[in-house]
Scaffold this active site. Structure first.
Site, mmCIF file in Angstrom:
data_model
loop_
_atom_site.group_PDB
_atom_site.id
_atom_site.type_symbol
_atom_site.label_atom_id
_atom_site.label_comp_id
_atom_site.label_asym_id
_atom_site.label_seq_id
_atom_site.Cartn_x
_atom_site.Cartn_y
_atom_site.Cartn_z
ATOM 1 N N THR A 71 0.990 -1.692 0.691
ATOM 2 C CA THR A 71 0.052 -0.075 -0.503
ATOM 3 C C THR A 71 0.993 1.074 -0.151
ATOM 4 O O THR A 71 0.069 2.284 -0.109
ATOM 5 C CB THR A 71 -1.112 0.002 1.355
ATOM 6 O OG1 THR A 71 -1.563 -1.668 1.147
ATOM 7 C CG2 THR A 71 -1.144 1.174 1.286
ATOM 8 N N THR A 104 1.661 -4.176 4.444
ATOM 9 C CA THR A 104 1.841 -4.416 5.955
ATOM 10 C C THR A 104 1.253 -6.145 5.743
ATOM 11 O O THR A 104 0.672 -6.309 7.075
ATOM 12 C CB THR A 104 0.678 -3.678 5.971
ATOM 13 O OG1 THR A 104 -0.670 -4.003 5.592
ATOM 14 C CG2 THR A 104 0.891 -2.292 6.131
ATOM 15 N N ASP A 105 0.569 -6.383 4.721
ATOM 16 C CA ASP A 105 -0.374 -7.876 5.661
ATOM 17 C C ASP A 105 -0.032 -8.934 5.343
ATOM 18 O O ASP A 105 0.130 -10.009 6.604
ATOM 19 C CB ASP A 105 -0.812 -7.658 3.868
ATOM 20 C CG ASP A 105 -2.272 -7.590 3.366
ATOM 21 O OD1 ASP A 105 -2.743 -6.005 4.627
ATOM 22 O OD2 ASP A 105 -3.060 -7.034 2.701
HETATM 23 N N1 ASP Z 1 -2.696 -5.277 1.275
HETATM 24 C C1 ASP Z 1 -1.628 -4.842 1.368
HETATM 25 C C2 ASP Z 1 0.267 -5.251 0.972
HETATM 26 O O1 ASP Z 1 -0.773 -6.136 1.922
HETATM 27 C C3 ASP Z 1 -2.158 -3.897 2.548
HETATM 28 C C4 ASP Z 1 -0.522 -2.458 2.746
HETATM 29 O O2 ASP Z 1 0.302 -2.648 2.345
HETATM 30 O O3 ASP Z 1 -1.463 -2.163 4.148
HETATM 31 O O4 ASP Z 1 0.426 -5.004 -0.071
#
Ligand code: ASP
Length: 339
Positions: A26, A106-107
């Site tokens: 993200t 973050t995932d």
């Molecule tokens: N779906 C995203 C990822 O993990 C979520 C994020 O980065 O906050 O790439």
């Protein structure tokens, strides 16, 4: 990997030289309008643009940037893990690189961070960061998180502390950190141990150290051939079909996201007894989200040879089990008690 970019520091060759490796997420996400923080595409903005959005970066460090991947981290793969760790280790072996920052979604950040914690072979700082809002959003959190991550990586104080995660002004250990919120910018916690420290306005301080071995003292190395390890959860009325399917698929190990203190439905215990007879390693973690999974004696650890994961959540327990199986470690409980 895309072409390398060098962004010169502010006339000063004495600033630390930090490699920023971008993998997507993200933090590199983009939406059609600034008020959209959910309907965006992750991993589409290049590392040059991420760095351009951080005022003052060039007075903190000289940056060497590489685009390792451009993915949503939900799609992270063991093959990309191998590529990333090999690149991190190669860069850290260079005299002209003082630390590494990795931008990540973050995932699955907590899984990649823990993998690096166990397979980076250097005491130089390695810091992961990310964002909860895409780069196009009002109040995007990525630029400040990136500035803070570079600030930490550029500091000698961060050396020898294992792999760190700088997020929302906090510094976490890769071993303990986990994502605990689906949308808030305060999305990470270290449930059992708390934050390692803080970073704000160019200053950072540690509040505590970590005692378990990592990086230079880890017995594990990155691998090319990953053993297959699956995760199953225990819940009301669970069927054994999940375990039986994993066994049929040829897994070398299974992590159970157990109830409470890593307990399992009797149906699963029976299926795991059958799996254990076939030499499949079984680690018991918990779906609770915090706390310590203790050994359970005759319930399964002594009777079936299952292993307790301690404070590792199921996803981190899987990372450690994969590395331990790849290294042919004989005493898995020792491994989980050590790392
Ligand atoms: N779906 C995203 C990822 O993990 C979520 C994020 O980065 O906050 O790439």
């Amino acid at each position: 990997m895309n072409a390398v970019t060098i962004i010169a520091g502010m006339n000063t060759s004495s600033l630390p030289r930090i490699a920023v490796l971008a993998t997507g997420g993200t933090i590199a996400g983009q939406a059609g309008d600034a008020s959209n923080t959910t309907g965006y595409k992750a991993g589409v903005v290049g590392v040059d643009k991420l760095l351009d959005a951080v005022p003052g970066l060039s007075s903190v460090a000289r940056i060497h940037a590489e685009q390792i991947a451009s993915i949503d981290s939900k799609d992270m793969s063991p093959a990309l893990w191998t590529q990333l760790v090999l690149r991190v280790n190669a860069l850290l072996a260079q005299d002209d690189i003082d630390g590494v920052v990795i931008t990540h979604g973050t995932d699955t950040l907590e899984e990649t961070a823990y993998l690096l914690h166990l397979t980076v072979k250097s005491a130089k700082p390695v810091v992961l960061t990310a964002a909860m809002r895409p780069s196009s959003a009002l109040s995007a959190d990525g630029p400040l998180n990136l500035l803070n991550a570079v600030t930490v990586a550029a500091s000698k104080d961060a050396a020898g502390q294992g792999v760190l995660v700088a997020f929302n002004n906090q510094i976490h250990s890769a071993r303990d950190v986990t994502k605990t919120n689906t949308y808030a910018v305060d999305a990470f916690r270290s449930p059992e141990t708390g934050v390692l420290g803080f970073v704000q306005d160019g200053r950072f301080e540690f509040q505590r150290g970590i005692v378990r071995p990592h990086t230079m003292k880890s017995e594990f190395a990155i691998v090319e051939n990953w053993p297959m390890v699956g995760i199953v959860a225990s819940y009301v009325g669970v069927l054994r079909v999940g375990i039986d399917a994993l066994v049929k698929a040829g897994v070398a190990g299974i992590v159970v996201a157990g109830t409470g203190n890593g307990s399992m439905h009797a149906t699963l215990t029976q299926a795991l007894a059958d799996a254990a007879k076939q030499g499949i390693a079984v680690v018991r973690s918990s779906r609770v989200g915090s706390g310590h999974v203790m050994r359970n004696g005759a319930a399964s650890d002594d009777a079936l040879g299952t292993v307790s994961a301690g404070t590792l959540n199921p996803y981190k327990a899987r990372v450690l089990l994969m590395l331990a199986l790849a290294a042919n470690a004989q005493d898995l409980q020792r491994v989980f008690d050590t790392y």
